[in-house]
Design a protein around this motif. Sequence first.
Motif, mmCIF file in Angstrom:
data_model
loop_
_atom_site.group_PDB
_atom_site.id
_atom_site.type_symbol
_atom_site.label_atom_id
_atom_site.label_comp_id
_atom_site.label_asym_id
_atom_site.label_seq_id
_atom_site.Cartn_x
_atom_site.Cartn_y
_atom_site.Cartn_z
ATOM 1 N N LEU A 25 8.770 21.557 40.855
ATOM 2 C CA LEU A 25 7.985 22.776 41.052
ATOM 3 C C LEU A 25 7.234 23.168 39.780
ATOM 4 O O LEU A 25 6.110 23.670 39.851
ATOM 5 C CB LEU A 25 8.902 23.909 41.495
ATOM 6 N N ALA A 26 7.842 22.925 38.626
ATOM 7 C CA ALA A 26 7.160 23.225 37.373
ATOM 8 C C ALA A 26 5.896 22.385 37.233
ATOM 9 O O ALA A 26 4.848 22.876 36.808
ATOM 10 C CB ALA A 26 8.098 22.977 36.191
ATOM 11 N N GLY A 27 5.997 21.110 37.603
ATOM 12 C CA GLY A 27 4.815 20.257 37.552
ATOM 13 C C GLY A 27 3.763 20.680 38.555
ATOM 14 O O GLY A 27 2.561 20.669 38.257
ATOM 15 N N LYS A 28 4.206 21.080 39.717
ATOM 16 C CA LYS A 28 3.281 21.513 40.770
ATOM 17 C C LYS A 28 2.541 22.778 40.361
ATOM 18 O O LYS A 28 1.346 22.930 40.644
ATOM 19 C CB LYS A 28 4.080 21.744 42.054
ATOM 20 N N LEU A 29 3.250 23.674 39.688
ATOM 21 C CA LEU A 29 2.670 24.961 39.298
ATOM 22 C C LEU A 29 2.120 24.950 37.871
ATOM 23 O O LEU A 29 1.636 25.974 37.387
ATOM 24 C CB LEU A 29 3.728 26.056 39.435
ATOM 25 N N ARG A 30 2.237 23.797 37.196
ATOM 26 C CA ARG A 30 1.739 23.631 35.829
ATOM 27 C C ARG A 30 2.341 24.666 34.883
ATOM 28 O O ARG A 30 1.641 25.384 34.172
ATOM 29 C CB ARG A 30 0.205 23.698 35.811
ATOM 30 N N ARG A 31 3.651 24.706 34.886
ATOM 31 C CA ARG A 31 4.348 25.626 33.995
ATOM 32 C C ARG A 31 5.540 24.897 33.366
ATOM 33 O O ARG A 31 5.962 23.834 33.832
ATOM 34 C CB ARG A 31 4.826 26.863 34.740
ATOM 35 N N THR A 32 6.082 25.474 32.316
ATOM 36 C CA THR A 32 7.236 24.892 31.650
ATOM 37 C C THR A 32 8.486 25.159 32.483
ATOM 38 O O THR A 32 8.732 26.306 32.885
ATOM 39 C CB THR A 32 7.411 25.506 30.250
ATOM 40 N N PRO A 33 9.292 24.115 32.745
ATOM 41 C CA PRO A 33 10.488 24.332 33.568
ATOM 42 C C PRO A 33 11.542 25.145 32.823
ATOM 43 O O PRO A 33 11.762 24.949 31.632
ATOM 44 C CB PRO A 33 10.980 22.912 33.843
ATOM 45 N N GLU A 34 12.171 26.049 33.520
ATOM 46 C CA GLU A 34 13.267 26.834 32.951
ATOM 47 C C GLU A 34 14.582 26.183 33.386
ATOM 48 O O GLU A 34 15.271 26.671 34.290
ATOM 49 C CB GLU A 34 13.165 28.281 33.413
ATOM 50 N N ASP A 35 14.884 25.066 32.746
ATOM 51 C CA ASP A 35 16.004 24.253 33.201
ATOM 52 C C ASP A 35 17.043 23.985 32.120
ATOM 53 O O ASP A 35 17.832 23.047 32.228
ATOM 54 C CB ASP A 35 15.490 22.926 33.764
#
Length: 244
Positions: free
Chosen positions: A219-229
């Motif tokens: 989802l982070a890649g899809k939304l172009r954001r840094t993953p909070e993982d």
Amino acid sequence: MTQAPDHSVNRLRAARLARSTRPFLARGGSVKRCPGCLLQPGLCACRLRPIMRSRAAFCLIMFDSEPLKPSNTGRLIADVLPDSTHAFLWSRTEPDPALLALLADPAYQPFLIFPDCEKAPERVIHTPVLEEGRRPLFILLDGTWREARRMANKSPYLDAFPVLSVRPEQLSTYGMRVAAHDEHLCTAEVAACVLESAGFGREGEALQQWFNLFSCRYLAGKLRRTPEDEAICRALEGWQSTHS
């Protein structure tokens, strides 16, 4: 980036791609991805993949295009349990002989995983009773809910098996596709619930954490954001150090 793990779903994916007569153009199909985890290269999670052996086995019966979808989560089961996961394409008229042989193998105790509202009440169970000397074989119908219902209703070779209904306490966190009902889980989530209910909690925990990381980074890649993982990564690193 790493090479794709050698397991049943990836072999099925390769075979399906080999016989395709045109490019696969589903949503997300044109994005450059790591061949190992199918996440975008900058989000690769391969080093954190937990790999386990288990007495529990899975049989994935996949709708035609399902192995090609980068968002497919049946593949995550094979990632974690590569030696215990079998995968086949579904055919209404010509089921794979290897699939039928697996289901008929007396070494396995098959259970069809499906919602209890879909099948005859007398076939439904909520907790599997495992037989001594046989490996539980959990059959998962991998596709959209409409496709899974079609597979269940048009596969008479599945009618002899008990239907294991999973009722998770939490709703799905899977946001890559939209289910027809809120309580519907994706394939990997169902598998994690099944493992837990059948007494394979260690494997279920590993699969759930692997799914959590994949879902977050996809989802982070899809939304172009840094993953909070960060918490998920720490959990997987801790799991690996504890169970290696």
